[in-house]
Write an enzyme that holds these catalytic residues in place. Sequence first.
Site, PDB file in Angstrom:
ATOM      1  N   THR A  48      -6.815  -2.939   1.205  1.00 36.21           N
ATOM      2  CA  THR A  48      -5.650  -3.084   2.077  1.00 36.21           C
ATOM      3  C   THR A  48      -4.524  -3.891   1.432  1.00 36.21           C
ATOM      4  OG1 THR A  48      -6.494  -5.096   3.133  1.00 36.21           O
ATOM      5  CG2 THR A  48      -7.146  -2.995   4.118  1.00 36.21           C
ATOM      6  N   ASP A  49      -3.379  -3.808   2.074  1.00 37.64           N
ATOM      7  CA  ASP A  49      -2.229  -4.618   1.656  1.00 37.64           C
ATOM      8  C   ASP A  49      -2.195  -5.904   2.489  1.00 37.64           C
ATOM      9  OD1 ASP A  49      -1.233  -3.888   4.174  1.00 37.64           O
ATOM     10  OD2 ASP A  49       0.211  -2.449   3.364  1.00 37.64           O
ATOM     11  N   LEU A  50      -1.121  -6.643   2.403  1.00 32.46           N
ATOM     12  CA  LEU A  50      -1.021  -7.919   3.117  1.00 32.46           C
ATOM     13  C   LEU A  50      -1.088  -7.764   4.635  1.00 32.46           C
ATOM     14  CD1 LEU A  50       1.720  -9.729   1.008  1.00 32.46           C
ATOM     15  CD2 LEU A  50      -0.715 -10.297   1.163  1.00 32.46           C
TER      16      LEU A  50
END
Length: 137
Positions: A18-20
């Site tokens: 995932t990203d932030l």
Amino acid sequence: MPPQTAHRHPVRVYYEDTDLAGIVYYANYLKFIERGRSEWIAALGVDQMALRAAEGIVFAVRRVVADYLRPGRFGDDLVVMTNLQELGGSRIELRQEVWREDERLFTAAVTLVCLHDTGRAARIPAAVRSLLEAARS
């Protein structure tokens, strides 16, 4: 709802996917469908390592057309669906989808080509073709 005739490969979304914001990073869908293709071909009885060792034949992605429909999220249990669409002399066309329960998140049209390990196009070996044709019916 995912097609019932497709090969199904479960994928759990980990933090590293995932990203932030906790949403699956777009490039990771390509990794998910790669795993789905690898498991699909193995389930058909094709040993890609043995094929390369014995005949110098490999499969490579030539083209991917992808649509990102909805975000996957950290902790999701997803399913990669793989369906054979077309089979040519040296080409395999697949439709792959990533689902979360009854929600389609991602679709891709994937074209694979059969290559000699030198990089030249090769015909799909007859034994592999038979397994692929059986999967289509």
